[in-house]
Motif scaffolding. Structure first.
Motif, short mmCIF file in Angstrom:
data_model
loop_
_atom_site.label_atom_id
_atom_site.label_comp_id
_atom_site.label_asym_id
_atom_site.label_seq_id
_atom_site.Cartn_x
_atom_site.Cartn_y
_atom_site.Cartn_z
N LEU A 1 -2.59 6.53 -7.03
CA LEU A 1 -1.92 7.80 -6.75
C LEU A 1 -2.55 8.95 -7.54
O LEU A 1 -2.89 9.98 -6.95
CB LEU A 1 -0.42 7.68 -7.06
CG LEU A 1 0.42 8.92 -6.79
CD1 LEU A 1 0.36 9.32 -5.33
CD2 LEU A 1 1.87 8.66 -7.20
N PRO A 2 -2.78 8.79 -8.86
CA PRO A 2 -3.44 9.89 -9.58
C PRO A 2 -4.83 10.19 -9.02
O PRO A 2 -5.21 11.36 -8.90
CB PRO A 2 -3.52 9.39 -11.02
CG PRO A 2 -2.44 8.37 -11.14
CD PRO A 2 -2.32 7.74 -9.79
N HIS A 3 -5.59 9.14 -8.66
CA HIS A 3 -6.92 9.36 -8.09
C HIS A 3 -6.83 10.15 -6.79
O HIS A 3 -7.66 11.02 -6.53
CB HIS A 3 -7.62 8.00 -7.85
CG HIS A 3 -8.95 8.14 -7.20
ND1 HIS A 3 -9.15 7.84 -5.87
CD2 HIS A 3 -10.14 8.57 -7.68
CE1 HIS A 3 -10.41 8.07 -5.56
NE2 HIS A 3 -11.03 8.51 -6.64
N ALA A 4 -5.82 9.84 -5.96
CA ALA A 4 -5.66 10.55 -4.69
C ALA A 4 -5.42 12.04 -4.92
O ALA A 4 -6.04 12.88 -4.28
CB ALA A 4 -4.50 9.94 -3.90
N PHE A 5 -4.52 12.36 -5.86
CA PHE A 5 -4.25 13.77 -6.15
C PHE A 5 -5.49 14.47 -6.71
O PHE A 5 -5.84 15.57 -6.30
CB PHE A 5 -3.07 13.91 -7.12
CG PHE A 5 -1.73 13.84 -6.46
CD1 PHE A 5 -1.25 14.90 -5.71
CD2 PHE A 5 -0.93 12.71 -6.58
CE1 PHE A 5 -0.02 14.84 -5.08
CE2 PHE A 5 0.30 12.64 -5.97
CZ PHE A 5 0.77 13.70 -5.21
N ILE A 6 -6.15 13.82 -7.66
CA ILE A 6 -7.35 14.41 -8.27
C ILE A 6 -8.44 14.61 -7.22
O ILE A 6 -9.10 15.66 -7.18
CB ILE A 6 -7.85 13.53 -9.44
CG1 ILE A 6 -6.85 13.59 -10.60
CG2 ILE A 6 -9.24 13.94 -9.90
CD1 ILE A 6 -7.05 12.52 -11.67
N LYS A 7 -8.65 13.62 -6.38
CA LYS A 7 -9.69 13.70 -5.34
C LYS A 7 -9.40 14.84 -4.36
O LYS A 7 -10.28 15.63 -4.03
CB LYS A 7 -9.79 12.36 -4.60
CG LYS A 7 -10.91 12.31 -3.59
CD LYS A 7 -11.04 10.92 -3.00
CE LYS A 7 -12.18 10.90 -2.00
NZ LYS A 7 -12.38 9.58 -1.40
N ILE B 1 0.00 11.45 1.08
CA ILE B 1 -0.86 10.45 0.43
C ILE B 1 -0.36 9.04 0.74
O ILE B 1 -1.17 8.14 1.00
CB ILE B 1 -0.96 10.74 -1.08
CG1 ILE B 1 -1.84 11.97 -1.27
CG2 ILE B 1 -1.50 9.54 -1.84
CD1 ILE B 1 -1.91 12.51 -2.67
N LYS B 2 0.95 8.84 0.78
CA LYS B 2 1.50 7.53 1.14
C LYS B 2 1.03 7.12 2.53
O LYS B 2 0.57 6.00 2.74
CB LYS B 2 3.02 7.56 1.09
CG LYS B 2 3.67 6.25 1.56
CD LYS B 2 5.11 6.43 1.92
CE LYS B 2 5.20 7.16 3.23
NZ LYS B 2 6.50 7.23 3.84
N LYS C 1 0.84 -1.20 0.00
CA LYS C 1 0.00 0.00 0.00
C LYS C 1 0.87 1.25 0.00
O LYS C 1 1.79 1.37 0.79
CB LYS C 1 -0.92 0.02 1.21
CG LYS C 1 -2.06 -0.95 1.09
CD LYS C 1 -3.00 -0.80 2.24
CE LYS C 1 -4.22 -1.65 2.00
NZ LYS C 1 -5.18 -1.54 3.08
N GLY C 2 0.55 2.15 -0.88
CA GLY C 2 1.28 3.42 -0.95
C GLY C 2 2.61 3.34 -1.65
O GLY C 2 3.38 4.30 -1.65
N ILE C 3 2.90 2.22 -2.30
CA ILE C 3 4.22 2.05 -2.93
C ILE C 3 4.47 3.05 -4.04
O ILE C 3 5.58 3.56 -4.18
CB ILE C 3 4.44 0.59 -3.42
CG1 ILE C 3 5.92 0.36 -3.80
CG2 ILE C 3 3.55 0.24 -4.59
CD1 ILE C 3 6.85 0.29 -2.66
N SER C 4 3.44 3.37 -4.83
CA SER C 4 3.67 4.33 -5.92
C SER C 4 3.99 5.72 -5.36
O SER C 4 4.90 6.39 -5.83
CB SER C 4 2.47 4.38 -6.87
OG SER C 4 1.30 4.78 -6.19
N ALA C 5 3.25 6.13 -4.33
CA ALA C 5 3.53 7.44 -3.71
C ALA C 5 4.91 7.43 -3.07
O ALA C 5 5.65 8.42 -3.15
CB ALA C 5 2.47 7.77 -2.67
N CYS C 6 5.28 6.32 -2.47
CA CYS C 6 6.60 6.18 -1.85
C CYS C 6 7.71 6.27 -2.89
O CYS C 6 8.67 7.02 -2.73
CB CYS C 6 6.67 4.86 -1.09
SG CYS C 6 8.23 4.59 -0.25
#
Length: 198
Positions: A112-118, A96-97, A34-39
């Motif tokens: 990750l993109p969804h988190a930023f957009i949201k 976000i991570k 979980k959160g690997i892309s943000a990391c």
């Protein structure tokens, strides 16, 4: 597991093996990712921005101020400015991570993109910097102290020993400098870390 143990939401603390077992049982192998892309993106950006900015500022300051300027002042200023600039870019990824890893049941990010957009869509760009004050205070102070102590120690060893002796012992000097710098920086920033986690 680090973030989950810090964001325990009032539950009794779990041992490391129990945390591993709980995550494995409820989420499988994907629970550990979980959160690997943000990391990854955050760490890549952080490393590139910080080290490039620090080196550039350090060289530029010596160039503009001359060799008679205090190296300690240059190291401290360059590291603090580089860290401030880096955290402006890195903080949203880290926030976000942490949410992916500990509270995504609340935020319900899909990627990750969804988190930023949201976040930007619902609460604006400033929402990406929620909690930035204590985080900035902690990391700017930590890195500023750490790099200043490290660079000052290494500079002192270069002056104290001949070039050959310095090169023979450079690895041990790096070890001692890193130990001293990390210890002092951790001691002075621990109270700020307590504020950041709370």
């Amino acid at each position: 597991m680090n973030i989950r143990s810090k964001a325990n939401e009032g539950k009794a603390p779990m041992s490391l093996p129990k945390q591993v077992k709980t995550i494995w049982a409820s989420e499988g192998v994907f629970g550990f990712g979980k959160g690997i892309s943000a990391c990854l993106y955050g760490s890549i950006i952080q490393g590139m921005v910080y080290f490039y900015t620090y080196k550039w500022l350090k060289l530029k300051m010596f160039e503009l101020m001359g060799k008679e300027v205090s190296p300690t002042l240059v190291f401290m200023t360059a590291s603090v400015l580089a860290e401030v600039f880096t955290l402006i870019v890195h903080f949203p990824f880290d926030m976000i991570k942490c949410r992916f890893q500990s509270m995504n049941h609340h935020y319900k990010y899909k990627s990750l993109p969804h988190a930023f957009i949201k976040e930007v869509g619902n609460r604006g760009v400033c929402s990406l910097y929620q909690g930035v004050g204590p985080f900035f205070a902690t990391y700017v102070t930590f890195v500023g102290l750490q790099f200043t102590i490290y660079e000052s120690y290494m500079d002192a060893m270069k002056k104290k020993y001949s070039k050959d002796d310095y090169q023979k012992h450079e690895l041990s000097f790096n070890f001692y400098a890193g130990f001293l710098a990390g210890s002092v920086a951790a001691f002075f920033t621990n109270p700020l870390e307590v504020v950041t986690v709370n």
